[in-house]
Motif scaffolding. Structure first.
Motif, PDB file in Angstrom:
ATOM      1  N   ALA A 318       0.835  -1.206   0.000  1.00 50.89           N
ATOM      2  CA  ALA A 318       0.000   0.000   0.000  1.00 50.89           C
ATOM      3  C   ALA A 318       0.868   1.253   0.000  1.00 50.89           C
ATOM      4  CB  ALA A 318      -0.933  -0.019   1.206  1.00 50.89           C
ATOM      5  N   ALA A 351      -2.093 -10.323   0.399  1.00 52.57           N
ATOM      6  CA  ALA A 351      -1.441  -9.067   0.797  1.00 52.57           C
ATOM      7  C   ALA A 351      -1.303  -8.139  -0.404  1.00 52.57           C
ATOM      8  CB  ALA A 351      -0.072  -9.364   1.406  1.00 52.57           C
ATOM      9  N   HIS A 353      -3.050  -8.084  -3.159  1.00 50.50           N
ATOM     10  CA  HIS A 353      -4.364  -7.596  -3.607  1.00 50.50           C
ATOM     11  C   HIS A 353      -4.905  -6.521  -2.654  1.00 50.50           C
ATOM     12  CE1 HIS A 353      -8.250  -7.600  -5.550  1.00 50.50           C
ATOM     13  NE2 HIS A 353      -8.849  -7.907  -4.406  1.00 50.50           N
ATOM     14  N   ALA A 354      -4.736  -6.754  -1.361  1.00 53.14           N
ATOM     15  CA  ALA A 354      -5.173  -5.741  -0.375  1.00 53.14           C
ATOM     16  C   ALA A 354      -4.437  -4.432  -0.618  1.00 53.14           C
ATOM     17  CB  ALA A 354      -4.927  -6.244   1.045  1.00 53.14           C
ATOM     18  N   ALA A 355      -3.163  -4.532  -0.975  1.00 51.91           N
ATOM     19  CA  ALA A 355      -2.370  -3.332  -1.270  1.00 51.91           C
ATOM     20  C   ALA A 355      -2.883  -2.647  -2.525  1.00 51.91           C
ATOM     21  CB  ALA A 355      -0.901  -3.714  -1.429  1.00 51.91           C
ATOM     22  N   ILE A 357      -5.863  -2.677  -3.771  1.00 53.80           N
ATOM     23  CA  ILE A 357      -7.123  -1.986  -3.455  1.00 53.80           C
ATOM     24  C   ILE A 357      -6.808  -0.670  -2.729  1.00 53.80           C
ATOM     25  CG2 ILE A 357      -9.211  -2.079  -2.045  1.00 53.80           C
ATOM     26  CD1 ILE A 357      -9.090  -5.166  -2.379  1.00 53.80           C
ATOM     27  N   ALA A 358      -5.907  -0.754  -1.750  1.00 47.04           N
ATOM     28  CA  ALA A 358      -5.582   0.434  -0.943  1.00 47.04           C
ATOM     29  C   ALA A 358      -4.968   1.534  -1.804  1.00 47.04           C
ATOM     30  CB  ALA A 358      -4.632   0.048   0.190  1.00 47.04           C
ATOM     31  N   ALA A 365     -10.488  -3.442  -7.033  1.00 47.19           N
ATOM     32  CA  ALA A 365     -11.598  -3.726  -6.117  1.00 47.19           C
ATOM     33  C   ALA A 365     -12.786  -4.376  -6.822  1.00 47.19           C
ATOM     34  CB  ALA A 365     -12.032  -2.445  -5.406  1.00 47.19           C
ATOM     35  N   TRP A 367     -12.975  -7.272  -8.267  1.00 50.32           N
ATOM     36  CA  TRP A 367     -13.066  -8.679  -7.832  1.00 50.32           C
ATOM     37  C   TRP A 367     -13.884  -8.764  -6.528  1.00 50.32           C
ATOM     38  CZ3 TRP A 367      -7.896 -11.843  -6.722  1.00 50.32           C
ATOM     39  CH2 TRP A 367      -8.202 -13.170  -6.452  1.00 50.32           C
ATOM     40  N   ASP A 368     -13.559  -7.890  -5.599  1.00 58.63           N
ATOM     41  CA  ASP A 368     -14.252  -7.854  -4.309  1.00 58.63           C
ATOM     42  C   ASP A 368     -15.726  -7.512  -4.489  1.00 58.63           C
ATOM     43  OD1 ASP A 368     -11.322  -7.079  -4.049  1.00 58.63           O
ATOM     44  OD2 ASP A 368     -11.825  -7.568  -1.975  1.00 58.63           O
TER      45      ASP A 368
END
Lengths: 418, 418
Positions: A318, A351, A353-355, A357-358, A365, A367-368
């Motif tokens: 991120a 990790a 993917h979370a980054a 998105i952030a 996002a 996909w989510d």
């Protein structure tokens, strides 16, 4: 066409590298030009490897290590781990073999792996020293450069070279002291060689030769952090930071020589220092892609270091880290199994993917959003197929069948979504 | 002695709550006075429960949920899960049973659990409505308050009450729309009741009665977030924020009534919004302890939500969240098994510990320092005994025996630390 010293990156490579990215090949080309993006592809593997671009504005990438050690791992076992890593969706692999027939192993990997392959060429040298009981003094600088050249010629797409472990950096290490000392195998080997010979790091003194061979095969240099902290108590200390300064210098020299370079980073770093470490690298190394190992945000969880590193990796990503080297549940305990490899890749992809998105990476996002829309509709087929590890999600659901298939056994008919 | 409306927190409780904290009982007393700390202990369980303090300047705490659902889970199975959670080192548990004989289950938990116990009292009501096919309209406000009172009288140490799901908050929900709607069982039940009756949330309109019974037994109110986001796309939206404002009001009223209160938080939140969510709560709720569920930083990883939530939980804790509700690998898929419970507690403890290090909590990093010192010495007995999950670490190491016991099979004699 991007011109490097000895090689032009063809349009085809750039287009292939742009696949799955939120940018097109021209943006990748300009990133390669200004050094904020590297495209991993040895000229020897052109057409055999799927080129992967790493850097600013792109998806955060994931690397998986495997390879034999003296104690365990056969060519066949390691091939299975490579397969597990690829099936779990790793972007690249590194063959870190230190067992027997390292060249046979590497040739197999280069033949069979469709994703970019990295190595640490001096491991072979370290293995010979140990196996043959060679005195370190008997190794000359040429041997280090030969090891590097050999891997470039074999077709390796990116190589870790610990050029920044200089006499000045290890002076800081010795004078300051550390809780965990050196935890990089390459760094430790170079340290011992330098202390035995009194000479400067040959990967530093002979850097121009490394640049020459890297340019010839378009091998991306991964400037290794041999003095990375291996304990959170050692994070962001003088030796680590001194080495980073040297790596900044070497990034400049690589760019001038038309060689692609990225920088490796820690390691073990407390959560409150992760962003600072990323920003330091981005400043000192003028935006060079940053490839971090973890970072692990605590030292106390062997068996769960895929989690301690997913925490650090997500925050690092991120903050701008471009490339996450996975850590498996086996870290600090044993050579990973194929199952460990699978778990490590998935945790690191989470990790990354979370980054993404952030960071607001375009499309990340989505996909989510699709997963959550499927949840809202209690569309189990869709939920399970969208899961990052679909077979595992199916297995968990099937292990506990709800009376009414619409729900799950957590809330059954009290499901808030119904 | 801290005076609350109906109860004085004895010195003995404060001293017990200070055990294992970097502060003494007088600091806990002053935190309780200004509302930045709560001490979980129902007067009915005094002497039976180990009081746990949650809030500013203290160790980040971990809660584990278990309990039957209609579909699975027996009293004996859930007892084993409680045991698994306690053995893994949870600070508190919540019995969220929605299966049969909920009171028998809760009595067992209150008798056998040495750590504070929480519940969501209105689950029982929701179960009755579903089981008996009761029309929601036939439930009056009194039934909600009776459910709350019954759990306070049974000895529950903290209760989730979704008092903030007001008509105004659900108006925002309906007008704005959401990807995942309501994902809180309590929130969804109240929403349906309010839509069926047209009346305001009884937990809001009758809040003074709740305060009265909570004060009588020193039950800590955990002001639930019935409109928490269940998809990262829904994070920090109008309904969530509107509810938070109401919870801020209710914290004030609890403090005025001498009732301890903490605030519950999300949920699914992208990494770049986690810190903001913590800071918002701390401002709007004037420093009330914040109890978060996760937050999960991505929606796409069922089977790995102990990891998605460890990432969010660590960052939340570092930003000031005081209490992390665990999430297990079973989340979104099934009722957790005892093994899921174990994994969930350990993952959440890792997040909490990483947060404590990041916050600079006195003494937190000492555990890591000892582990890393043992690593440096290759002292395997010490490393394995210091591991957060010592049996698992031992099992992994034993599964892959190194030729030379000094090392591990990852690097064997190339170990950088030798």
């Amino acid at each position: 066409m991007i011109k490097t010293a000895g090689y032009r990156i063809p349009k085809k490579t750039l287009v292939a590298a742009a696949r799955g990215e939120p940018v097109d090949d021209s943006r990748i080309a300009s990133g390669v030009e200004d050094g904020t993006i590297v495209v991993l592809e040895n000229t020897r593997r052109r057409g055999l490897v799927r080129p992967v671009a790493v850097g600013t504005g792109l998806r955060t990438k994931v690397n998986a290590n495997f390879g034999t050690s003296r104690d365990v791992g056969s060519l066949e076992e390691e091939r299975r781990k490579m397969q597990a890593a690829l099936e779990a969706g790793t972007d690249t692999v590194m063959d870190l073999s230190t067992g027997e027939d390292r060249e046979g192993m590497l040739r197999m990997v280069l033949e069979q792996c469709p994703q970019p392959v990295g190595t640490v060429p001096i491991y072979g040298l370290a293995c010979r020293v140990v196996a043959e009981g060679m005195p370190l003094k008997s190794l000359d600088a040429g041997a280090f450069i030969e090891a590097v050249s050999a891997h470039c010629e074999l077709g390796v797409d990116f190589i870790t070279v610990h050029c920044g472990v200089t006499l000045e950096a290890v002076r800081h290490l010795d004078e300051q002291g550390r809780v965990a000392g050196i935890v990089s195998r390459g760094g430790s080997f170079l340290y011992r060689w330098m202390r035995a010979t009194g000479c400067e790091n040959p990967l530093y003194t002979h850097y121009d030769e490394i640049l020459k061979v890297a340019a010839r095969y378009n091998v991306t240099l991964s400037l290794g952090d041999g003095l990375r902290p291996g304990a959170i108590a050692d994070a962001t200390d003088r030796p680590q930071t001194c080495e980073l300064i040297v790596l900044g210098e070497l990034v400049d020299r690589a760019r001038a020589a038309g060689v692609q370079a990225m920088v490796e980073g820690p390691g073990h770093v407390p959560l409150n220092q992760v962003e600072m470490n990323i920003r330091m690298e981005k400043e000192i190394c003028k935006g060079a892609p940053f490839y971090v190992l973890g970072p692990l945000v605590t030292d106390i969880a062997p068996g769960y270091d895929h989690i301690t590193s997913a925490i650090g990796g997500a925050v690092a990503g991120a903050a701008g880290a471009d490339f996450l080297c996975y850590v498996t549940p086996a870290e600090h305990l044993r050579l990973p199994t194929a199952q460990d490899v699978h778990t490590g890749v998935i945790a690191t992809r989470i990790a990354a993917h979370a980054a993404d998105i952030a960071k607001g990476l375009p499309g990340a996002a989505e996909w989510d959003r699709r997963m959550s829309a499927a949840r809202k509709k209690l569309d189990w087929d869709k939920m399970l197929s969208l899961a990052i590890d679909s077979p595992l999600a199916c297995k968990i659901r099937q292990s506990s069948q709800p009376l009414d298939k619409k729900y799950c056994t957590m809330c059954s008919e009290l499901c808030a979504l119904k």
